[in-house]
Design a protein around this motif. Sequence first.
Motif, PDB file in Angstrom:
ATOM      1  N   ARG A 139       0.727  -0.990   0.062  1.00  0.00           N
ATOM      2  CA  ARG A 139      -0.162  -0.096   0.090  1.00  0.00           C
ATOM      3  C   ARG A 139       0.686   1.297  -0.036  1.00  0.00           C
ATOM      4  O   ARG A 139       0.536   2.387  -0.738  1.00  0.00           O
ATOM      5  N   ARG A 142       2.201   1.805  -3.449  1.00  0.00           N
ATOM      6  CA  ARG A 142       1.272   2.354  -4.413  1.00  0.00           C
ATOM      7  C   ARG A 142       1.066   3.893  -4.140  1.00  0.00           C
ATOM      8  O   ARG A 142       0.855   4.546  -4.956  1.00  0.00           O
ATOM      9  N   GLN A 145       3.432   5.787  -5.788  1.00  0.00           N
ATOM     10  CA  GLN A 145       3.204   5.806  -7.444  1.00  0.00           C
ATOM     11  C   GLN A 145       2.304   6.646  -7.458  1.00  0.00           C
ATOM     12  O   GLN A 145       2.340   7.846  -8.324  1.00  0.00           O
ATOM     13  N   THR A 152       5.583   3.725 -12.184  1.00  0.00           N
ATOM     14  CA  THR A 152       4.120   2.879 -12.229  1.00  0.00           C
ATOM     15  C   THR A 152       4.577   1.425 -12.810  1.00  0.00           C
ATOM     16  O   THR A 152       3.852   0.551 -12.735  1.00  0.00           O
ATOM     17  N   VAL A 156       4.466  -4.064  -7.712  1.00  0.00           N
ATOM     18  CA  VAL A 156       4.396  -3.436  -6.153  1.00  0.00           C
ATOM     19  C   VAL A 156       4.238  -4.719  -5.287  1.00  0.00           C
ATOM     20  O   VAL A 156       5.089  -5.031  -4.237  1.00  0.00           O
ATOM     21  N   ASP A 157       3.561  -5.759  -5.551  1.00  0.00           N
ATOM     22  CA  ASP A 157       3.388  -7.064  -4.590  1.00  0.00           C
ATOM     23  C   ASP A 157       4.744  -7.816  -4.687  1.00  0.00           C
ATOM     24  O   ASP A 157       5.064  -8.193  -3.512  1.00  0.00           O
TER      25      ASP A 157
END
Length: 204
Positions: A139, A142, A145, A152, A156-157
């Motif tokens: 989170r 993100r 980003q 972008t 992320v994960d």
Amino acid sequence: MPDAPTAKGRATRARIVEGAAEVLREQGVAFTTLDDIRGRTGTSKSQLFHYFPDGKDELLLAVARFEADRVLEDQQPHLGRLDSWESWQQWRDVVVERYERQGDHCPLGALFLQVGRSGSGARAIVTELMRQWQEQLARGMRALQANGLASTALDVDRTAAALLAGIQGGVAIMMSTGDSTHLKAALDTGIEHLRAMAGRPVRM
């Protein structure tokens, strides 16, 4: 079906768990008895078994959940607002300070050794802790980003999973050696990677 616990019952159970956690931290799991916990929490034997009918192992699992929650709580408020490089640095410093303060004694690890790390209850606690931790890191990435501070194109994960794995490895080495160098390196390298992905100069 058993009656749903009342607010008073939930408060009493929570008080027992918190008191038990204090005793276990002070004395160690192997040297703590139910009588020690009863004395600290001011509960009778019948009351203790009312809330933990399966005895010490059930209580230890409840304390393990409490300790797992503390892992994340100790990182707040920084873990919950990783939306700038400054906040990431603050979070990094809090993580290092927490584990340096903990030293080579991990209450959560000691509890799992007692109840069995491979047991379904213990495994569920670890799985949930890691899920929540990784989710909050993702989170935060993100948020970077969204603020134009991270690319972008960043996965992320996967990046959050790698950072968490690095933290856990650094903590494990620190507990074996007493040296937090590897933990700091894992955190710093992870944050540097985020900055590099943004195409910005790396400056820690």
